[in-house]
Structure formats: C-alpha cells, structure tokens
Write a protein that holds these residues in place. Structure first.
Motif, PDB file in Angstrom:
ATOM      1  N   MET A 112      23.562 -29.523  31.923  1.00  0.00           N
ATOM      2  CA  MET A 112      22.565 -28.810  30.983  1.00  0.00           C
ATOM      3  C   MET A 112      23.368 -28.643  29.650  1.00  0.00           C
ATOM      4  N   VAL A 113      23.027 -28.194  28.020  1.00  0.00           N
ATOM      5  CA  VAL A 113      22.768 -27.830  26.995  1.00  0.00           C
ATOM      6  C   VAL A 113      22.737 -26.540  26.947  1.00  0.00           C
ATOM      7  N   ARG A 114      24.062 -25.809  26.558  1.00  0.00           N
ATOM      8  CA  ARG A 114      23.656 -24.668  26.110  1.00  0.00           C
ATOM      9  C   ARG A 114      23.831 -24.835  24.994  1.00  0.00           C
ATOM     10  N   VAL A 115      22.034 -23.781  24.237  1.00  0.00           N
ATOM     11  CA  VAL A 115      21.730 -23.621  22.823  1.00  0.00           C
ATOM     12  C   VAL A 115      21.542 -22.637  22.360  1.00  0.00           C
ATOM     13  N   LEU A 116      22.584 -21.868  21.289  1.00  0.00           N
ATOM     14  CA  LEU A 116      22.229 -20.208  20.489  1.00  0.00           C
ATOM     15  C   LEU A 116      21.600 -20.998  19.539  1.00  0.00           C
ATOM     16  N   VAL A 117      20.118 -20.025  19.125  1.00  0.00           N
ATOM     17  CA  VAL A 117      19.676 -19.856  17.937  1.00  0.00           C
ATOM     18  C   VAL A 117      19.319 -19.516  17.010  1.00  0.00           C
ATOM     19  N   ILE A 118      20.228 -19.487  15.827  1.00  0.00           N
ATOM     20  CA  ILE A 118      20.327 -18.634  15.125  1.00  0.00           C
ATOM     21  C   ILE A 118      19.252 -18.322  14.026  1.00  0.00           C
ATOM     22  N   HIS A 119      18.423 -16.799  13.273  1.00  0.00           N
ATOM     23  CA  HIS A 119      17.496 -17.599  12.132  1.00  0.00           C
ATOM     24  C   HIS A 119      17.612 -15.333  12.161  1.00  0.00           C
ATOM     25  N   ASP A 120      17.112 -15.134  11.000  1.00  0.00           N
ATOM     26  CA  ASP A 120      17.153 -14.277  10.395  1.00  0.00           C
ATOM     27  C   ASP A 120      15.790 -13.204  10.569  1.00  0.00           C
ATOM     28  N   GLU A 121      14.612 -14.207  11.734  1.00  0.00           N
ATOM     29  CA  GLU A 121      14.043 -13.329  11.216  1.00  0.00           C
ATOM     30  C   GLU A 121      12.867 -13.389  12.895  1.00  0.00           C
ATOM     31  N   GLY A 122      13.498 -12.125  13.727  1.00  0.00           N
ATOM     32  CA  GLY A 122      12.447 -12.308  15.263  1.00  0.00           C
ATOM     33  C   GLY A 122      12.233 -12.826  15.374  1.00  0.00           C
ATOM     34  N   LEU A 123      10.943 -13.246  15.254  1.00  0.00           N
ATOM     35  CA  LEU A 123       9.479 -13.477  15.980  1.00  0.00           C
ATOM     36  C   LEU A 123       9.483 -15.052  14.973  1.00  0.00           C
ATOM     37  N   LEU A 124      10.303 -15.825  14.276  1.00  0.00           N
ATOM     38  CA  LEU A 124      10.757 -16.756  14.460  1.00  0.00           C
ATOM     39  C   LEU A 124      11.761 -17.388  15.303  1.00  0.00           C
ATOM     40  N   ARG A 125      12.675 -16.732  15.225  1.00  0.00           N
ATOM     41  CA  ARG A 125      13.401 -16.962  16.800  1.00  0.00           C
ATOM     42  C   ARG A 125      12.632 -16.598  18.027  1.00  0.00           C
ATOM     43  N   SER A 126      11.830 -15.987  18.002  1.00  0.00           N
ATOM     44  CA  SER A 126      11.386 -16.737  19.509  1.00  0.00           C
ATOM     45  C   SER A 126      11.141 -17.457  19.472  1.00  0.00           C
ATOM     46  N   ALA A 127      10.099 -18.261  18.451  1.00  0.00           N
ATOM     47  CA  ALA A 127       9.508 -19.036  18.688  1.00  0.00           C
ATOM     48  C   ALA A 127      10.476 -20.236  18.730  1.00  0.00           C
ATOM     49  N   LEU A 128      11.175 -20.507  18.149  1.00  0.00           N
ATOM     50  CA  LEU A 128      12.414 -21.710  18.238  1.00  0.00           C
ATOM     51  C   LEU A 128      12.899 -21.829  19.430  1.00  0.00           C
ATOM     52  N   VAL A 156      25.722 -26.078  21.612  1.00  0.00           N
ATOM     53  CA  VAL A 156      25.591 -26.572  19.895  1.00  0.00           C
ATOM     54  C   VAL A 156      24.590 -25.053  19.700  1.00  0.00           C
ATOM     55  N   CYS A 157      24.634 -24.814  18.429  1.00  0.00           N
ATOM     56  CA  CYS A 157      24.343 -23.620  17.669  1.00  0.00           C
ATOM     57  C   CYS A 157      23.157 -24.695  16.697  1.00  0.00           C
ATOM     58  N   VAL A 158      21.958 -23.783  16.081  1.00  0.00           N
ATOM     59  CA  VAL A 158      20.344 -24.171  15.664  1.00  0.00           C
ATOM     60  C   VAL A 158      20.441 -23.166  14.858  1.00  0.00           C
ATOM     61  N   VAL A 159      20.924 -23.093  12.900  1.00  0.00           N
ATOM     62  CA  VAL A 159      21.103 -22.171  12.540  1.00  0.00           C
ATOM     63  C   VAL A 159      19.788 -22.448  11.616  1.00  0.00           C
ATOM     64  N   ASP A 160      19.161 -21.377  10.547  1.00  0.00           N
ATOM     65  CA  ASP A 160      18.582 -21.548   9.955  1.00  0.00           C
ATOM     66  C   ASP A 160      19.492 -21.639   8.155  1.00  0.00           C
ATOM     67  N   GLY A 161      19.144 -22.779   7.559  1.00  0.00           N
ATOM     68  CA  GLY A 161      20.761 -23.109   6.457  1.00  0.00           C
ATOM     69  C   GLY A 161      20.650 -21.485   5.622  1.00  0.00           C
ATOM     70  N   ASP A 162      19.588 -21.379   5.308  1.00  0.00           N
ATOM     71  CA  ASP A 162      19.479 -19.973   4.742  1.00  0.00           C
ATOM     72  C   ASP A 162      20.331 -19.042   5.270  1.00  0.00           C
ATOM     73  N   CYS A 163      20.839 -19.081   6.154  1.00  0.00           N
ATOM     74  CA  CYS A 163      21.462 -17.934   6.744  1.00  0.00           C
ATOM     75  C   CYS A 163      23.213 -18.812   5.689  1.00  0.00           C
ATOM     76  N   LEU A 180      26.473 -28.020  14.967  1.00  0.00           N
ATOM     77  CA  LEU A 180      25.930 -26.994  14.304  1.00  0.00           C
ATOM     78  C   LEU A 180      25.091 -28.093  14.053  1.00  0.00           C
ATOM     79  N   VAL A 181      23.322 -27.982  13.911  1.00  0.00           N
ATOM     80  CA  VAL A 181      22.545 -28.162  13.683  1.00  0.00           C
ATOM     81  C   VAL A 181      21.618 -27.405  12.560  1.00  0.00           C
ATOM     82  N   VAL A 182      21.667 -27.407  11.633  1.00  0.00           N
ATOM     83  CA  VAL A 182      21.193 -26.791  10.217  1.00  0.00           C
ATOM     84  C   VAL A 182      19.899 -26.600  10.049  1.00  0.00           C
ATOM     85  N   LEU A 183      18.866 -25.852   9.312  1.00  0.00           N
ATOM     86  CA  LEU A 183      17.693 -26.149   9.564  1.00  0.00           C
ATOM     87  C   LEU A 183      16.981 -25.697   7.710  1.00  0.00           C
ATOM     88  N   ALA A 184      17.083 -26.914   7.555  1.00  0.00           N
ATOM     89  CA  ALA A 184      16.791 -26.698   5.604  1.00  0.00           C
ATOM     90  C   ALA A 184      15.746 -28.005   5.217  1.00  0.00           C
TER      91      ALA A 184
END
Lengths: 201, 201
Positions: free
Chosen positions: B1-17, B51-58, B78-82
């Motif tokens: 099992m891989v533990r993933v933490l999603v970091i995004h500043d918009e709650g709705l898109l965070r839930s969606a991811l 693993v962290c998945v982070v919005d690049g704008d953060c 770290l996986v950066v979305l850009a």
C-alpha cells in the motif's frame, strides 16, 4: 438523470472533477476544455447539457461577456467555481446570469448540492462568496479606465494604448492617474497588480 | 500500500484529486492545504507519507526553496503538477529535487502511474514538460535582477526597492533596465508580465 458538463482548462483537474461528480449516481457527467472549438461554436438548436460547471478563471479575458460562450450550452444553468479573493470574477459570473457560485474551497458535497439546485433552475450561492461578491459590485473604474489599465498590463506603452483606443497620450496618462488613485495604488504597476488580483481585468 | 498526500490550495480540487487517486486500490490517499500549519512544521522524525502530490503553484513565493516544506514529509518522493507555460515553476521543482513532474493536462491514469513510479524512488517526467523545463534552465536574470523585478511587481516604488535591497536608486534603475532588455520586454510592466507568466518570480 441530470446531464452535467465540466469545463476546466487543466485536463487532470477536469478528470478529477468529473470523477467527483460521478460519485452521485443521478448525475451523467461529461467534460471539455474551454479551448475546445465546441465551446466557441455550440449548436444553438440543441441543449446538449442541463448544467455546466465552469472554472471561473475560464470566464476571463478582456471584454469578454461572462459565459456568453457557455449560455448556448446550458442557458443560465451555469455553476461557476470561484474564490473570494477574486471579486471581479464573481461579479462577472453573477452579472452574466450564472445561477450557481461555488467556493473553490467548498466540499465535494456542496458542489453536488449546487449542481442539483441549479439543475432545478434555482440559485445557489456559497455564503463565503457573498461578501466578496458585494465588494465586486464596488469596482471603482469606468470601462475606459479599466481598458487603459488592461492594455498597460499587457505591456503596451502609452503611445500604443493611445493609438488602440483612439485617444491622445495625455488622455491615456490622465485615465491611468485616475485609475491609480481610485484603486488606492502607489503607482502604475501597483494599480495593475490590484486590478488583476481582484479579477477585474 | 502506497501512502499518498495530496496538497492543493483549493479544497474542491483537492477532494477531486483525492477521489481520482482513490480509484487505484493500492493507494491510501489523504490531503491537506498548503496553508495548513502541518505543511510548515512537519514532524521530522516520522515520514507520515510515501509520496506527496503537490500543485506546482504552491511552490511559489519569493525566495522560497522549492518544496523545502514538503521534503520533510516525503523526501524527494514529490510529484509536482505543472504546466509547460510556466517553465520557472518546473525549474524550481526539478532543481528542488522533485522526482515526479506531471502535466496538469495529463490523464488521470498518468498521474497514478507517476505516483507509483515515484513511490519506487524512480523519476517520472511528462514529455510535454521536457522542452519547457529546458527553457526554464535559460532564465536570463541574476538573483539580484529577479529580486528587483519581484519587488517592483508588488508595486514597490524605486526608492522602496533601493531601501529594502540596500542599493542606490540608480543601481535599482540599472538592474531594472538590464532585466527589461534581457527578457526582451518593451518596458517595466512588460518585463514583470513576462517574468510572472513564466513562473520565474
């Protein structure tokens, strides 16, 4: 069954929003990019969808009438995702007749509730956005002043702004000075920053 | 099992991811806001996530070392979305040692593949981002010039920039003139626009 069309310019987040909405069995969800030709030239005879969910930032662009491109797709049954930090975007959505305004920081359940409410032709407005929306009503610049600031923000020098708006250079400088004073900015760059971050331009 | 933490500043898109990643049964997904105190002061003794998945704008903000706040959470996993439009963001992520770079326009499946690849300690780079990343290597400004442009972008007048950087006004004007020339801008506002849209500041 409510047909929902998700419009967001980032493919990954578009898919994520689609998946989130699909957790409600009563929603039939598709998506498209705002850059897709379908968005510019939708068929006017058929309503391909009941509700559109649109990222508020897609409504931007100088002089664009809010969601005009999307109205043919879903009429006023538009749910706009926005943040309180950008009252200009909220204002544009509201004035454009969008029935739904959902905070980008809301829960997934709130988005689903918003979609279902708007599908019935009723208004849905997140409380967190109300104050910001009222602030957006106070946009202090005239269309002309906003135009000058927007062109300056693109990097256009005074001479070019004057030529494009058919004004004298002195008038352009004058509009700019008024805009700086009205938004409470320290200088031209500061005025542009304030106007852009509020989503007015 | 891989533990993933999603970091995004918009709650709705965070839930969606989160929901999108949960479609893979092998991923155990949680999320947080980049503004959350946990992001600023993570516990250094325990690795709460693989693993962290982070919005690049953060990752932005003047002078911030890329993802320094997130490294304690997940090391280099770290996986950066850009987006290719912002080579500065890509460069910051890459130089900061992020193993994964995923195009915000990628499919959901690619994000899942990226997370699984990075979880194994391997690099994942979307081809669509490669050219932009190389362009980001060519950022033409020195740190000092970038500093002057960034402060100007906040609306600071020359005198204030000079005081904050302990420089003379003439030197500030000189740095600004060099920056304008180097980025191929027409004037100060244009230089700020170019630097900001590329994600360099």
């Amino acid at each position: 069954m409510v047909r929902v069309l998700v419009i967001h310019d980032e493919g990954l987040l578009r898919s994520a929003l689609v998946q989130l909405l699909r957790s409600d069995d009563g929603l039939q969800v598709t998506s498209m990019s705002p850059r897709s030709p379908r968005a510019d030239a939708p068929k006017r005879d058929a309503r391909p969808t009941d509700v559109c969910v649109v990222d508020g930032d897609c409504l931007e662009g100088p002089g664009e009438v809010c969601g005009a491109r999307f109205r043919a797709l879903c009429g006023d049954r538009l749910v706009v995702l926005a943040t309180p930090e950008r009252p200009g975007v909220l204002r544009r959505a509201f004035d454009g007749g969008a029935l739904g305004l959902v905070d980008k920081d809301a829960s997934a359940q709130r988005l689903i509730t918003a979609v279902r409410t708007v599908a019935k032709g009723e208004r849905f407005l997140d409380e967190t956005l109300t104050v910001a929306l009222l602030k957006g009503a106070q946009m202090p610049l005239t269309t002309r002043e906003l135009c000058v600031v927007s062109l300056a923000a693109e990097g256009a020098p005074v001479a070019e702004i004057a030529a494009r708006l058919h004004l004298s250079r002195g008038t352009v400088r004058n509009y700019m000075a008024i805009a700086i004073r009205k938004v409470g900015a320290r200088n031209r760059v500061d005025a542009i920053r304030i106007v852009q971050s509020a989503g007015w331009a």
